[in-house]
Scaffold this active site. Structure first.
Site, PDB file in Angstrom:
ATOM      1  N   ASP A 137      -9.854  -5.815 -10.167  1.00 46.47           N
ATOM      2  CA  ASP A 137     -10.122  -6.979  -9.319  1.00 46.47           C
ATOM      3  C   ASP A 137     -10.880  -8.059 -10.073  1.00 46.47           C
ATOM      4  OD1 ASP A 137      -8.972  -6.722  -6.732  1.00 46.47           O
ATOM      5  OD2 ASP A 137     -10.219  -4.957  -6.457  1.00 46.47           O
ATOM      6  N   HIS A 172       0.849  -1.199   0.000  1.00 43.89           N
ATOM      7  CA  HIS A 172       0.000   0.000   0.000  1.00 43.89           C
ATOM      8  C   HIS A 172       0.882   1.246   0.000  1.00 43.89           C
ATOM      9  CE1 HIS A 172       0.635  -1.166   4.179  1.00 43.89           C
ATOM     10  NE2 HIS A 172       0.607   0.104   4.460  1.00 43.89           N
ATOM     11  N   CYS A 209     -14.482   1.627 -14.030  1.00 44.28           N
ATOM     12  CA  CYS A 209     -13.404   2.382 -13.381  1.00 44.28           C
ATOM     13  C   CYS A 209     -12.096   1.596 -13.234  1.00 44.28           C
ATOM     14  CB  CYS A 209     -13.850   2.914 -12.033  1.00 44.28           C
ATOM     15  SG  CYS A 209     -14.271   1.630 -10.861  1.00 44.28           S
ATOM     16  N   GLU A 229     -16.704  -6.706  -9.064  1.00 41.89           N
ATOM     17  CA  GLU A 229     -15.278  -7.032  -9.008  1.00 41.89           C
ATOM     18  C   GLU A 229     -15.039  -8.513  -8.777  1.00 41.89           C
ATOM     19  OE1 GLU A 229     -12.948  -3.505  -7.247  1.00 41.89           O
ATOM     20  OE2 GLU A 229     -14.517  -3.903  -5.777  1.00 41.89           O
TER      21      GLU A 229
HETATM   22  C1  PEP Z   1     -10.803  -2.237  -9.591  1.00 41.31           C
HETATM   23  O1  PEP Z   1     -10.655  -3.245  -8.904  1.00 41.31           O
HETATM   24  O2  PEP Z   1     -10.894  -2.244 -10.835  1.00 41.31           O
HETATM   25  C2  PEP Z   1     -10.905  -0.912  -8.950  1.00 41.31           C
HETATM   26  C3  PEP Z   1     -11.204   0.158  -9.632  1.00 41.31           C
HETATM   27  O3  PEP Z   1     -10.617  -0.839  -7.632  1.00 41.31           O
HETATM   28  P1  PEP Z   1      -9.124  -0.908  -7.023  1.00 41.31           P
HETATM   29  O4  PEP Z   1      -8.152  -0.838  -8.148  1.00 41.31           O
HETATM   30  O5  PEP Z   1      -9.021   0.235  -6.087  1.00 41.31           O
HETATM   31  O6  PEP Z   1      -9.144  -2.225  -6.323  1.00 41.31           O
HETATM   32 MG    MG Z   2     -11.025  -3.124  -6.775  1.00 39.04          MG
END
Ligand code: PEP
Ligand code: MG
Length: 767
Positions: free
Chosen positions: A648, A382, A695, A624
């Site tokens: 994810d 992180h 996203c 996800e």
């Molecule tokens: C994803 O999993 O595509 C997402 C946008 O969330 P993160 O990358 O924060 O896990």
């Molecule tokens: Mg994610």
């Protein structure tokens, strides 16, 4: 007493003030005594008491009190759930009562003289969600405490938790170990062979940089001869260095607050406490008076403290080693600023460390470090996400020779490829840096200010993915039409403790102010997996990505979840209706979504009952996990909107760890199974008439844009810097052409066929 006099409580009674109360304290009780009189004064309350939790007895012990019989201090014990104070801890939440005499739990303790007080306000003091104690206010006036007072006392208590912990740590170190001598630094293994050589690490971001190394996480190394070089120094020099160090720390604190609003909790609190501790500076002075030179006396005291912290079995203590050493370096630097000594100005340096905390990363960013090399990866990745957001090049390299480098060894670091060149050849180094500078230039803001649209005029909305508030300016620069994913966990990750409801509310309001139009989609806390909180240790899991992560974590920790939901619901009420949206990450079942929605509804009711402005925002599901894809119709019917997190979804569909560099050949977002899943989700959204957006990182990849448009997506959220490129790609597509492209791809069953098709049908203006 009028309530208006209490209005600025939260502002007046801040951590700096509380920390200041520990000025060479005689002990914890004396320190707590100062705190209660300060809090009682600010809150205009007749009674203020602090109870600390005794974990062995599972009881609260009255440790400081003003307004009641002082004989009860250290004698009055209360079990969890017992009386009103015990109820505060049992609930882990505030208890505010207008008239205690009519409360069934109220009990009179003979001799305490509590009977004359009518109003009661108690809030828990929690650290990492574990109990530290309870702070209680009472007053003779009925219904004396308002909801504002409840919030103010909660803010004070959240700040108190950290201060009390630091004071406890400091006192116990001082009492227990400060006099012990310290051996030389730890053995590192792997000698530096000298000359130029390459260390291959794993890249954690962008940038090619050059700088001089500085090793941290080691005891200050200072030899007799070095101490000899600083013989002319006096006690007055030491006092000046002490004052200068405090000034620098406060300055950095201010800079950090200006630059990163998320870092509301103090990063330098332990430093300041230690500076103010007489046992630390007093000991150094004593040695100086006994004939030691100030430089050597400082090195000795810092080493003793660092060793005492490092030896502790408690992680909270061990985490302070870096703070102690950092403080020592600053003091030495200020003692002999011209000599360099062992003190260090981090500006322009490349930090080499075993591991660092997110808060350390923030400190380094404020001080202008050039890059960071970490020996430990995995657990702390992180830190890598945060480093990217802060634009600090970071490389994980397990090569222990790095820990043996002499100070100020020249290094060339490529944070993308993970290559570290030790003592690089100057000409080759110059060339790499020039090339990197050419590549690094931020794309200019788009000359074409029109919003994104296909060649046939169909509008596509390009929104920004935001991790830290500092990126909001980038979103505006590249004309994002709003925020499609605000990863709310980052303020939690970089804090020293859980942000309070008020802190979160203030943060979210700032987001709305900085990007003043378009939607703002807040994703609730996505903790777990590779994102850990330093102050909230999760249970060890063999497969953290398959463990207690995201929505599972928040549903398991409803107090944390409720605090965030309340802040978001209040934020929604402060904006135009529908602008603020909230989505839940990693939804695996309809049941989980319903449970989360019910919690949000109960928060609305609670806030309404408290008389606070609130509005239930539209609630969305993030897709996800493959199970959500199979339940897409049901989830689409239940949710107000949908968002696809393909980072994810790829990881879980293909069973490939998204953070494992060596598995990257298997991590294929364009895999036929992923493409078909995306299409299913969008179709379910269309059938249910629900808005759907995307996203994942795929939205930044020009090659995948025709497919995303082709399956019907019209809202994409991405790294704002990529908006101009994607804007141009979109302008070159038509709805019909993209739909054909997607149909072709969906018909392919082999990854190799998809790859060939994508190579042959790349969009015309791929960058
Ligand atoms: C994803 O999993 O595509 C997402 C946008 O969330 P993160 O990358 O924060 O896990
Ligand atoms: Mg994610």
């Amino acid at each position: 007493m009028s309530h208006t006099q209490k209005d600025n409580v939260a502002l007046m009674c801040d951590v700096a003030e509380l920390t200041g109360l520990f000025d060479s304290s005689q002990g914890l009780d004396a320190f707590l005594g100062r705190i209660i009189s300060t809090v009682a004064w600010h809150m205009r309350a007749a009674v203020c008491s602090i109870f600390l939790y005794d974990p062995s007895a599972r009881q609260l012990v009255l440790r400081a009190n003003q307004g009641l019989n002082p004989d009860f201090v250290n004698r009055l014990r209360v079990a969890i759930g017992e009386g009103l104070t015990g109820r505060v801890l049992a609930r882990r939440g505030p208890v505010c009562i207008g008239n205690v005499h009519s409360d069934p739990d109220y009990r009179v303790i003979p001799g305490l003289y509590e009977e004359r007080y009518t109003s009661f306000l108690g809030v828990p003091i929690l650290r990492k969600s574990s109990p530290v104690g309870v702070i209680v206010l009472m007053d003779p006036v009925e219904n004396y405490f308002t909801t504002n007072d409840v919030s103010a006392l909660q803010i004070i208590s959240s700040q108190l938790a950290g201060v009390i912990e630091n004071v406890r740590i400091l006192l116990s170190v001082r009492e227990g170990h400060a006099a012990r001598s310290v051996p030389a630094g730890p053995a590192d293994g792997g000698a530096d062979p000298g000359g130029t050589y390459l260390v291959q690490g794993r890249g954690g971001g962008h940038g090619v940089v050059f700088g001089l190394s500085t090793r941290i996480n080691h005891y200050l190394h200072a030899s007799e001869e070095e101490a000899g070089r600083h013989n002319g120094l006096t006690e007055a020099d030491f006092d000046r260095a002490l004052a200068e160090t405090e000034r620098q720390l406060l300055d950095m604190q201010r800079t950090l607050r200006d630059r990163l609003h998320e870092a509301a909790s103090l990063i330098f609190d332990a430093h300041v406490l230690m500076l103010k501790d007489d046992a630390f500076s007093g000991k150094i002075r004593q040695r100086i008076r006994g004939g030691y030179n100030p430089w050597a006396a400082t090195v000795e005291a810092v080493r003793a403290y660092a060793k005492a912290f490092a030896d502790s079995p408690l992680p909270a203590f061990r985490e302070k080693v870096l703070d102690v050493e950092d403080l020592g370096r600053r003091l030495l630097n200020n003692l002999s600023p011209d000599e360099g000594g062992d003190g260090i100005d981090y500006k322009g340096r490349i930090i080499v460390a075993e591991e660092i905390l997110p808060s350390d990363l923030l400190k380094f960013s404020v001080e202008g470090v050039t890059a960071i090399l970490l020996l430990g990866g995995g657990q702390t990745s992180h830190v890598a996400i945060l480093a990217r957001a802060l634009r600090i090049p970071l490389v994980f390299a397990g090569d222990r020779r790095l820990m043996r480098l002499p100070e100020k060894t020249p290094l060339l670091v490529n944070a993308q490829t993970g290559e570290i060149v030790v003592r690089p050849d100057p000409a080759a180094c110059r060339e790499s840096l020039e090339r990197a500078a050419r590549e690094k230039e931020l794309p200019p803001p788009p000359a074409d200010a029109s919003p994104a649209a296909l060649a046939d005029g169909t509008r596509v909305r390009l929104l920004a993915n935001i991790n830290l508030q500092s990126e909001l300016a980038v979103a505006n620069r590249f004309r994002a039409e709003g925020i499609g994913l605000y990863r709310t966990e980052f303020p939690f990750i970089i804090s020293n403790t859980f942000p309070t409801e008020e802190e979160q509310f203030a943060l979210y309001i700032r987001v709305l102010e900085q990007v003043p139009s378009g939607p703002a989609v807040f994703r609730t806390l996505d903790i777990g997996g590779d994102k850990a909180l330093s102050y909230f240790p999760l249970q060890h899991e063999n497969n953290p990505f398959l463990g207690l992560r995201a929505l599972r974590f928040t549903l398991q920790n409803p107090e944390i979840f409720r605090t965030q939901l309340r802040a978001l619901i209040r934020t929604a009420a402060a904006a135009e209706p529908g602008r603020v949206k909230v989505m839940f990450p990693l939804v695996a079942s309809l049941d989980e979504f319903i449970a989360a929605r019910e919690l949000a509804l109960s928060c609305v009711e609670e806030l309404r009952a408290e008389g606070k402005d609130c509005r239930l925002p539209p609630l969305g599901v993030m897709f996800e996990i493959p199970s959500a894809v199979f339940l897409a119709d049901e989830l689409a019917a239940a949710a107000d909107f949908m968002s696809i997190g393909a980072n994810d979804l790829t990881q879980y569909t293909l069973a490939v760890d998204r953070t494992n560099q060596s598995m990257s050949p298997w991590y294929a977002p364009h895999h036929p199974a992923v493409l078909r899943s995306l299409q299913r989700i969008v179709s379910a959204a269309n059938r249910a008439g629900k808005p759907v957006s995307f996203c994942g990182n795929m939205a930044s990849n020009p090659q995948m844009i025709p497919f995303l448009i082709g399956i019907g997506l019209r809202t994409l959220s991405l790294d704002p810097q990529r908006i101009p490129v994607i804007h141009d790609i979109i302008a070159g597509l038509t709805a019909d052409g993209a739909a054909r492209h997607a149909r072709d791809l969906l018909a392919l069953g082999r990854l190799s066929e998809v790859e060939r098709y994508l190579a042959e049908n790349a969009p015309p203006r791929t960058v």
